[in-house]
Design a protein around this motif. Structure first.
Motif, mmCIF file in Angstrom:
data_model
loop_
_atom_site.group_PDB
_atom_site.id
_atom_site.type_symbol
_atom_site.label_atom_id
_atom_site.label_comp_id
_atom_site.label_asym_id
_atom_site.label_seq_id
_atom_site.Cartn_x
_atom_site.Cartn_y
_atom_site.Cartn_z
ATOM 1 N N LEU A 1 18.021 -2.307 -2.242
ATOM 2 C CA LEU A 1 17.331 -1.042 -2.415
ATOM 3 C C LEU A 1 16.214 -0.998 -1.386
ATOM 4 C CD1 LEU A 1 17.199 1.570 -4.119
ATOM 5 C CD2 LEU A 1 15.382 0.468 -5.450
ATOM 6 N N GLN A 2 16.402 -0.211 -0.358
ATOM 7 C CA GLN A 2 15.370 -0.009 0.649
ATOM 8 C C GLN A 2 14.446 1.106 0.168
ATOM 9 O OE1 GLN A 2 14.756 -1.648 3.665
ATOM 10 N NE2 GLN A 2 12.881 -0.409 3.659
ATOM 11 N N MET A 3 13.179 0.791 0.050
ATOM 12 C CA MET A 3 12.202 1.747 -0.477
ATOM 13 C C MET A 3 11.167 2.047 0.599
ATOM 14 S SD MET A 3 11.703 0.237 -4.334
ATOM 15 C CE MET A 3 10.806 -1.206 -3.777
ATOM 16 N N ASN A 4 11.133 3.281 1.036
ATOM 17 C CA ASN A 4 10.184 3.725 2.051
ATOM 18 C C ASN A 4 9.220 4.753 1.465
ATOM 19 O OD1 ASN A 4 11.603 2.149 3.965
ATOM 20 N ND2 ASN A 4 12.948 3.870 4.481
ATOM 21 N N SER A 5 8.144 4.987 2.176
ATOM 22 C CA SER A 5 7.143 5.982 1.749
ATOM 23 C C SER A 5 6.769 5.786 0.288
ATOM 24 C CB SER A 5 7.686 7.402 1.974
ATOM 25 O OG SER A 5 8.039 7.604 3.325
ATOM 26 N N ARG B 1 13.726 8.941 0.069
ATOM 27 C CA ARG B 1 12.804 7.821 0.335
ATOM 28 C C ARG B 1 13.481 6.466 0.114
ATOM 29 N NH1 ARG B 1 8.497 7.020 -2.845
ATOM 30 N NH2 ARG B 1 9.439 7.962 -4.706
ATOM 31 N N PHE B 2 14.375 6.387 -0.857
ATOM 32 C CA PHE B 2 15.043 5.133 -1.195
ATOM 33 C C PHE B 2 16.502 5.207 -0.751
ATOM 34 C CE2 PHE B 2 12.351 3.788 -5.148
ATOM 35 C CZ PHE B 2 11.197 3.959 -4.420
ATOM 36 N N THR B 3 17.046 4.029 -0.377
ATOM 37 C CA THR B 3 18.451 3.935 0.011
ATOM 38 C C THR B 3 19.071 2.708 -0.642
ATOM 39 O OG1 THR B 3 17.995 4.946 2.165
ATOM 40 C CG2 THR B 3 20.082 3.778 1.920
ATOM 41 N N ILE B 4 20.175 2.925 -1.349
ATOM 42 C CA ILE B 4 20.908 1.815 -1.950
ATOM 43 C C ILE B 4 22.084 1.476 -1.045
ATOM 44 C CG2 ILE B 4 22.342 3.341 -3.387
ATOM 45 C CD1 ILE B 4 22.279 1.140 -5.547
ATOM 46 N N SER B 5 22.363 0.187 -0.930
ATOM 47 C CA SER B 5 23.506 -0.262 -0.134
ATOM 48 C C SER B 5 24.025 -1.563 -0.725
ATOM 49 C CB SER B 5 23.112 -0.460 1.338
ATOM 50 O OG SER B 5 22.112 -1.464 1.461
ATOM 51 N N ARG B 6 25.198 -1.972 -0.294
ATOM 52 C CA ARG B 6 25.772 -3.208 -0.813
ATOM 53 C C ARG B 6 26.486 -3.951 0.295
ATOM 54 N NH1 ARG B 6 29.320 -1.748 -5.605
ATOM 55 N NH2 ARG B 6 29.947 -3.943 -5.464
ATOM 56 N N GLN C 1 0.833 -1.200 0.000
ATOM 57 C CA GLN C 1 0.000 0.000 0.000
ATOM 58 C C GLN C 1 0.866 1.247 0.000
ATOM 59 O OE1 GLN C 1 -2.687 -0.362 3.353
ATOM 60 N NE2 GLN C 1 -4.287 -1.187 2.011
ATOM 61 N N ALA C 2 0.296 2.320 -0.502
ATOM 62 C CA ALA C 2 1.000 3.598 -0.482
ATOM 63 C C ALA C 2 1.420 3.943 0.942
ATOM 64 C CB ALA C 2 0.108 4.697 -1.051
ATOM 65 N N GLY C 3 2.644 4.437 1.077
ATOM 66 C CA GLY C 3 3.192 4.736 2.383
ATOM 67 C C GLY C 3 3.994 3.603 2.982
ATOM 68 N N GLY C 4 3.893 2.432 2.390
ATOM 69 C CA GLY C 4 4.588 1.272 2.891
ATOM 70 C C GLY C 4 6.032 1.192 2.421
#
Length: 123
Positions: A81-85, A67-72, A13-16
């Motif tokens: 890829l962490q995707m928030n909101s 909103r998004f964070t890339i890491s390795r 859902q949106a916001g997730g």
């Protein structure tokens, strides 16, 4: 043979939030910069985020910045890829890609691509 395998997509859902993973094999992962791209139906593929192999420098599209964070994790040969909101306009097939270059990561041509994972954000 190089393989990039994405996982973690789904319906939210949106916001997730969702966290995508891309497991790499067949290459020396620690010497490849990694990128995430997405393609929505009827639209061109677009850059989302990238991370250099040599240092933690990251790049983001304006639409996902904050909103998004890339890491390795080089020990696991995996990029995340962490995707928030999440928003409905984030709905797309997300693909990871690898390049052995350091510069111009948002716009350069990548050497290897995964098949992609679907992310659907409902309103």
């Amino acid at each position: 043979q190089v393989q990039l395998v994405e996982s973690g997509g789904g319906l939210v859902q949106a916001g997730g939030s969702l966290r995508l993973s891309c497991a790499a094999s067949g290459l020396t992962f620690s010497t490849y910069s990694m990128g995430w791209f997405r393609q929505a139906p009827g639209k061109d593929r677009e850059f989302v985020a990238a991370i250099r192999w040599s240092d933690p420098t990251t790049y983001y599209a304006d639409s996902v910045k904050g909103r998004f964070t890339i890491s390795r994790d080089n020990a696991k040969n995996t990029v995340y890829l962490q995707m928030n909101s999440l928003k409905p306009e984030d709905t797309a097939v997300y693909s990871c890609a690898a390049t052995n270059q350091l510069y111009n990561l948002p716009s350069r041509r990548y050497d290897y691509w995964g098949q992609g994972t679907q992310v659907t954000v409902s309103s």
